[in-house]
Design a protein around this motif. Structure first.
Motif, PDB file in Angstrom:
ATOM      1  N   ALA A 129       0.891  -1.262  -0.097  1.00 56.80           N
ATOM      2  CA  ALA A 129       0.248   0.129  -0.090  1.00 56.80           C
ATOM      3  C   ALA A 129       0.968   1.532   0.345  1.00 56.80           C
ATOM      4  CB  ALA A 129      -0.689   0.255   1.217  1.00 56.80           C
ATOM      5  N   PHE A 130       1.848   1.102   0.727  1.00 57.41           N
ATOM      6  CA  PHE A 130       2.892   2.152   0.822  1.00 57.41           C
ATOM      7  C   PHE A 130       3.330   3.155  -0.653  1.00 57.41           C
ATOM      8  CE2 PHE A 130       6.828   4.685   1.354  1.00 57.41           C
ATOM      9  CZ  PHE A 130       6.777   4.937   1.954  1.00 57.41           C
ATOM     10  N   ASP A 131       3.521   1.363  -1.335  1.00 59.16           N
ATOM     11  CA  ASP A 131       4.326   1.484  -2.841  1.00 59.16           C
ATOM     12  C   ASP A 131       3.195   2.344  -3.549  1.00 59.16           C
ATOM     13  OD1 ASP A 131       6.811   1.238  -3.834  1.00 59.16           O
ATOM     14  OD2 ASP A 131       6.147  -1.102  -4.171  1.00 59.16           O
ATOM     15  N   ILE A 132       2.147   1.962  -3.675  1.00 56.20           N
ATOM     16  CA  ILE A 132       1.088   2.383  -4.307  1.00 56.20           C
ATOM     17  C   ILE A 132       1.163   4.153  -4.012  1.00 56.20           C
ATOM     18  CG2 ILE A 132      -0.985   2.885  -3.943  1.00 56.20           C
ATOM     19  CD1 ILE A 132      -1.473  -0.147  -3.877  1.00 56.20           C
ATOM     20  N   GLY A 133       0.733   4.960  -3.114  1.00 59.78           N
ATOM     21  CA  GLY A 133       1.364   5.685  -3.189  1.00 59.78           C
ATOM     22  C   GLY A 133       2.419   6.296  -3.619  1.00 59.78           C
ATOM     23  N   VAL A 134       4.049   6.396  -3.357  1.00 58.08           N
ATOM     24  CA  VAL A 134       4.884   6.214  -4.542  1.00 58.08           C
ATOM     25  C   VAL A 134       4.227   6.173  -5.713  1.00 58.08           C
ATOM     26  CG1 VAL A 134       7.323   5.265  -4.446  1.00 58.08           C
ATOM     27  CG2 VAL A 134       6.397   5.210  -2.319  1.00 58.08           C
ATOM     28  N   TYR A 135       3.415   4.907  -6.137  1.00 57.64           N
ATOM     29  CA  TYR A 135       3.280   5.034  -8.011  1.00 57.64           C
ATOM     30  C   TYR A 135       2.919   6.164  -8.095  1.00 57.64           C
ATOM     31  CZ  TYR A 135       1.115   3.205 -12.041  1.00 57.64           C
ATOM     32  OH  TYR A 135       0.561   2.872 -12.807  1.00 57.64           O
ATOM     33  N   LEU A 136       1.248   6.654  -7.306  1.00 57.50           N
ATOM     34  CA  LEU A 136       0.679   7.665  -7.665  1.00 57.50           C
ATOM     35  C   LEU A 136       1.136   9.450  -7.136  1.00 57.50           C
ATOM     36  CD1 LEU A 136      -2.837   6.869  -5.765  1.00 57.50           C
ATOM     37  CD2 LEU A 136      -1.857   6.620  -7.990  1.00 57.50           C
ATOM     38  N   ILE A 137       2.602   9.097  -6.838  1.00 54.42           N
ATOM     39  CA  ILE A 137       3.126  10.324  -6.435  1.00 54.42           C
ATOM     40  C   ILE A 137       3.862  10.303  -7.891  1.00 54.42           C
ATOM     41  CG2 ILE A 137       5.336  11.791  -4.841  1.00 54.42           C
ATOM     42  CD1 ILE A 137       3.875  10.558  -3.007  1.00 54.42           C
ATOM     43  N   VAL A 138       5.121   9.358  -8.389  1.00 50.44           N
ATOM     44  CA  VAL A 138       5.675   9.550  -9.256  1.00 50.44           C
ATOM     45  C   VAL A 138       4.655   9.974 -10.540  1.00 50.44           C
ATOM     46  CG1 VAL A 138       7.168   8.307 -10.586  1.00 50.44           C
ATOM     47  CG2 VAL A 138       7.195   8.394  -8.335  1.00 50.44           C
ATOM     48  N   VAL A 139       3.514   9.042 -10.910  1.00 55.90           N
ATOM     49  CA  VAL A 139       2.983   9.146 -11.848  1.00 55.90           C
ATOM     50  C   VAL A 139       2.412  10.926 -11.815  1.00 55.90           C
ATOM     51  CG1 VAL A 139       0.522   9.090 -12.959  1.00 55.90           C
ATOM     52  CG2 VAL A 139       1.735   7.804 -12.502  1.00 55.90           C
ATOM     53  N   GLY A 140       1.496  11.490 -10.568  1.00 57.22           N
ATOM     54  CA  GLY A 140       2.027  13.126 -10.835  1.00 57.22           C
ATOM     55  C   GLY A 140       2.594  14.058 -10.939  1.00 57.22           C
ATOM     56  N   MET A 141       3.841  13.414 -10.111  1.00 55.24           N
ATOM     57  CA  MET A 141       4.837  14.595 -10.565  1.00 55.24           C
ATOM     58  C   MET A 141       5.503  14.465 -11.753  1.00 55.24           C
ATOM     59  SD  MET A 141       8.745  14.138  -9.645  1.00 55.24           S
ATOM     60  CE  MET A 141       8.451  12.597 -10.816  1.00 55.24           C
ATOM     61  N   VAL A 142       5.637  13.522 -12.914  1.00 47.72           N
ATOM     62  CA  VAL A 142       5.054  13.404 -14.540  1.00 47.72           C
ATOM     63  C   VAL A 142       3.909  13.979 -14.770  1.00 47.72           C
ATOM     64  CG1 VAL A 142       5.970  12.562 -16.088  1.00 47.72           C
ATOM     65  CG2 VAL A 142       6.898  11.752 -14.361  1.00 47.72           C
ATOM     66  N   LEU A 143       3.079  14.462 -14.138  1.00 47.42           N
ATOM     67  CA  LEU A 143       1.489  14.436 -15.051  1.00 47.42           C
ATOM     68  C   LEU A 143       1.917  16.171 -14.578  1.00 47.42           C
ATOM     69  CD1 LEU A 143      -0.802  14.248 -16.450  1.00 47.42           C
ATOM     70  CD2 LEU A 143      -1.769  13.776 -14.497  1.00 47.42           C
ATOM     71  N   GLU A 144       2.430  16.531 -13.933  1.00 46.62           N
ATOM     72  CA  GLU A 144       2.681  17.798 -13.111  1.00 46.62           C
ATOM     73  C   GLU A 144       3.877  18.651 -13.712  1.00 46.62           C
ATOM     74  OE1 GLU A 144       0.996  20.790 -12.013  1.00 46.62           O
ATOM     75  OE2 GLU A 144       1.199  19.528 -10.352  1.00 46.62           O
TER      76      GLU A 144
END
Length: 937
Positions: A893-908
């Motif tokens: 679950a912690f890794d899912i949060g990391v995944y979303l943060i990286v996706v959000g960073m690239v999208l930003e």
């Protein structure tokens, strides 16, 4: 004791809401919080309660509290006068006064910090509370930030006391490191260091104490702090904050007074402060400033008492400490009443108030009588004890007594001047007609003044309460005891001499007023010093921060090369044998990386330089592969690819060539510095690895990753489980970086609003390979690129999800999976522009970033709620129909949060460096086209 601190914190947090709900009446209820400290202290009279709660066990720091006799006395002062001043505030401030809620919150916060300061037994914790009082006093002094004098006074107090606090901290660390503990009760019981070590520590601690209590040469900040509201002055500068330094002298004195510098520094500084403060008080026309300089003088007297290193002097200091808190707080409250009901504090304009405000006059007279040492008030009892302490101290004692008499004479003189200025009927001055002062407004000053009388009458009982503290100095023989009358002797003669001298000084001043001179000169020195610091900061900034990136980066690298090279040459643990490579392929890849780096620094095209830098990054990834580190290699490949995309997004808006080619000598200088940096950095890394002496903790990671983390991929389990705190910090940095990029690009709120509108309004068509196929950006792109992007997008996203969940046992993980998903979004953007990106991801990047951070933090919080440690993972094994046995670790679950943060960073980044720069570039083009409309052909 801990409950008292919690009560103050809760009261401070709720104070603004209570003030808004109940107005000034809420102050009466809030006064119960410091009053509870008094009630608790009374129940603990004669005891020494202690409390120890581990705080930072690894550093040996705990919440260690202990209340001795001196702490008990200070707690009574801090809590009792704090409660009385809060009651006084209910009448002092007008109903609905602006900032009253904030004032009450900061006041209670300060009271809580002072409570913690006097109760703590740990020197480091004492420093924490010490600095908290500094911060809260800064806020109280600057209660009116719109006034320049208030801001300047607050900053001055902050700078001076913080400087002293830092010096004091170094002294504490020296004592604590020598003793092996920071608990003062244990340090006092053990052996002290000797020689210059102890002397240095003592001088540093004295710097902190003297600066906090406004003792010479730090006296100048206290009179300026009178810009604070009068209730704050009554509490901070009469009963609490300035007492912190004196309290520290009293706390450490029984042990550190044996050090050589202790007595000379404290006695000389105290006597100087007493004389200069009294002399300056005689020159003031503002009643509040008169009391401020009088406070400086009295703090000098207290410093002499606690610094004299004797039982009798310490007993006198404790009595004078209580006496000063009572009479000076009362006098400040009296001035506040006069100021409110007359509108002025100028003693030249006040006349006849003694008849019109009799209760206020009585409070003022009693307080001044205690300050002057008139029997039977407590001030007389304490001053008689101090005279007795130096009566048999030889020549040194005689000099000190003469100075004390002179300073006390000035105290009598400025006390008489205060009474004359505030209450006397002055010839030629119109009678002052005050407004009505209510009972609740006058009573607090009367209570404090009457307490001084009661304490003096009960001197015998007070002696039994304070003697345990004085006995800590360990003098043999019959000790001195507080009493109203000890019979005829030198102290009585000196007291009479003080009254006569004070009367003569006052009479001389009445006949010919002293010329007004600014005191202390140290204030001017401080201003010139701060002006010099500001000027130096401007010059240094101008010389080092010139807006040139090569200059700034070069300065950093030069320091790195020099320090690193010197360190390596002096004592680096170089190995006897060096293995250059494990396989010749590593040499080949290394040569390619070196060649690409050399070409990159010599090329003149931006895009070419970027490609060559990318070759270097991919070469490093190949080295990871050859070293057998697939996880690192995968991550490096992905990071390098995303970095190249970012470069391309920015470089397309920049000229193709570098704007100016450096001179040949500059190019050689940069190349030399770059090579030196690489060599030194490599040498430091090599020496650090080869110089390891302890067994690295990573040797246990393979076993822990299976038994503790439930996964076979050591790298991923370490990131999301064993070293999850490190990853938490890293993803927080990613969120901040993405937010920073967006804030730089979207400089106006309209741009952000337009971006949100575009995300929710994506043009879609039924034809074409892309969802936004008919927009101009899509029409300009290659159809092959569009087909490839559309066909591969979902496959890449699925692969990223596979990497996310497979990373616990195979190469992958949330970071790598997020980068792959980000590259999938990048292909959609490159194929169709910002509209296609919005169609592929119709969600705000900030929402994705926040959700990822919430999931990661929530995972740690859930573990804490479940009874484990923060971010601790659990292994779950379940059997599901059709799927069979399922092995699951909650760290996923912690890794899912990391995944979303990286996706959000690239999208930003795509929306900032890509879509927004596209939009900004389209605006001038549209303007140019509109300008051409209507032009003659």
């Amino acid at each position: 004791m801990l409950v008292l601190l919690i009560l103050h914190a809760l009261a401070a947090v709720s104070a603004p809401a209570l003030i808004r709900a109940f107005g000034n009446r809420a102050l009466y209820g809030l006064a119960l919080v410091p009053a509870s400290a008094v009630a608790w202290a009374v129940t603990q009279t004669g005891r020494t309660p202690t409390l120890s709660i581990p705080w930072v066990p690894q550093l040996g720091i705990g919440l260690d509290l202990r209340m001795g006799t001196l702490s008990w006395l200070l707690l009574l002062i801090v809590g009792g006068i704090g409660a009385i001043v809060l009651v006084y505030c209910a009448s002092y401030f007008t109903p609905g006064a602006e900032g009253l809620g904030r004032f009450a919150a900061v006041f209670l916060s300060f009271a809580g910090a002072m409570t913690g300061l006097v109760l703590t037994d740990d020197l480091l914790l004492l420093y924490v509370f010490w600095e908290l009082t500094t911060v809260f006093s800064y806020l109280l002094i600057g209660q009116s930030p719109e006034q320049a004098a208030s801001r300047r006074a607050a900053m001055q107090a902050l700078v001076v006391t913080t400087f002293g606090g830092l010096a004091m901290l170094v002294g504490f660390v020296m004592l604590g490191e020598h003793a092996g503990t920071y608990r003062w009760s244990q340090i006092a019981a053990g052996p002290l260091p000797g020689g210059g070590y102890l002397a240095t520590a003592v001088v540093l601690i004295l710097l902190g104490a003297l600066s906090k209590s406004a003792v010479f040469p730090f006296s100048f900040w206290l009179p300026a702090a009178m810009a604070a509201p009068t209730p704050a002055s009554a509490y901070l500068h009469a009963a609490s904050m300035v007492k912190a330094g004196v309290f520290l002298l009293g706390l450490l004195g029984p042990v550190l007074s044996a050090a050589g510098p202790w007595r000379p520094v404290t006695v000389v500084a105290g006597l100087t402060t007493m004389l200069l403060g009294g002399w300056a008080a005689m020159r003031q026309h503002d009643l509040k400033l008169l009391l401020a300089y009088g406070t400086v003088s009295q703090l000098g007297l207290l410093t002499v008492a606690f610094g004299a290193a004797g039982r009798t002097a310490a007993l006198a200091g404790a009595a004078l400490l209580l006496s000063h808190a009572l009479f000076k707080a009362a006098l400040f409250l009296v001035v506040g009443v006069i100021d409110k009901v007359t509108g002025t504090r100028d003693l030249r304009r006040l006349s006849g108030l003694g008849r019109r405000l009799p209760a206020v006059a009585v409070a003022g007279c009693l307080a001044v009588a205690s300050m002057a040492g008139v029997p039977p008030l407590l001030g007389f009892v304490g001053k008689e004890a101090l005279f007795a302490a130096f009566a048999e101290d030889g020549t040194t004692g005689a000099v000190v007594l003469v100075t004390l008499v002179a300073g006390s004479g000035l105290t009598v003189a400025y006390g008489l001047r205060f009474l004359w200025g505030a209450f006397a009927t002055k010839p030629g001055v119109d009678g002052t007609v005050p407004e009505r002062a209510g009972f609740a407004f006058v009573t607090p000053a009367l209570v404090l003044a009457a307490a001084g009388v009661a304490a003096g009458v009960a001197a015998g009982g007070l002696d039994s309460l304070l003697s345990p503290y004085a006995d800590g100095f360990g003098e043999e023989g019959p000790g001195y005891h507080l009493a109203l009358w000890h019979g005829p002797g030198l102290p009585v003669v000196l007291s009479v001499a003080v009254f006569v001298l004070g009367g003569l000084i006052y009479a001389g001043h009445r006949r010919r007023e002293w010329p007004g001179q600014r005191f202390p000169a140290a204030d001017g020195v401080y201003r010139r010093l701060m002006s010099g610091v500001d000027r130096a900061a401007v010059e240094v900034t101008g010389a080092t921060q010139r807006g040139s990136l090569p200059f700034s980066l070069g300065s950093i690298l030069i320091v790195l090369v020099v320090l690193g090279a010197v360190t390596l040459s002096l004592g680096a643990p170089w190995p006897s044998g060096v293995r250059l490579w494990d396989t010749p392929l590593q040499l080949v890849v290394g040569l390619v990386v070196v060649a690409a780096a050399v070409l990159a620094v010599n090329t003149r095209r931006r895009m070419t330089a970027m490609i060559l830098v990318g070759v270097c990054g991919y070469g490093v990834a190949l080295l990871f592969v050859l070293h057998g580190a697939p996880d690192l290699a995968l991550t490096q490949f992905l990071v390098e690819t995303v970095t190249i995309v970012m470069f391309v997004l920015v470089l397309r808006r920049l000229p193709a060539r570098f704007s100016a080619r450096p001179l040949r000598i500059n190019r050689w200088t940069r190349n030399t510095l770059a090579v030196a940096t690489g060599l030194v950095t490599s040498g430091m890394a090599y020496a650090a690895v080869m110089g390891r002496q302890a067994v690295p903790i990573s040797v246990d990671f393979p076993d822990l990753s299976v038994s503790y983390g439930g996964g076979n991929n050591v790298v991923n389990v370490a990131l999301v489980d064993i070293r999850a705190w490190d990853t938490m910090g890293e993803i927080s940095v990613l969120v901040v970086a993405a937010t920073g990029v967006a804030s730089l690009i979207f400089r106006r709120s309209q741009a952000l609003q337009q971006r949100r509108a575009e995300q929710g309004n994506v043009p879609t068509t039924g034809s074409g390979w892309l969802r936004a196929a008919e927009v101009p950006e899509s029409l300009r792109q290659s159809i092959i690129l569009q087909v490839v992007a559309r066909l591969l997008f979902h496959t890449i996203v699925l692969f990223s999800i596979y990497l996310l969940f497979a990373g616990h046992n195979m190469p992958g993980g949330g970071f790598a999976g997020g980068l792959v998903a980000g590259l999938a979004l990048t292909t959609r953007y490159l194929a169709g522009g910002r509209d296609e990106l919005n169609a592929a991801a119709p969600v705000d990047a900030g929402l994705v970033l926040g959700t990822g951070l919430l999931i990661s933090v929530g995972t740690g919080a859930a573990a804490l709620i479940a009874g484990g440690e923060v971010l601790q993972s659990a292994l779950i094994d379940v059997h599901l129909p059709l799927l069979g046995h399922l092995h699951f670790a909650t760290s996923a679950a912690f890794d899912i949060g990391v995944y979303l943060i990286v996706v959000g960073m690239v999208l930003e980044i795509l929306r900032s460096l890509g879509a927004e720069l596209d939009r900004q570039a389209d605006v001038p083009e549209m303007s140019d086209e509109s300008d051409k409309v209507g032009e003659p052909v």
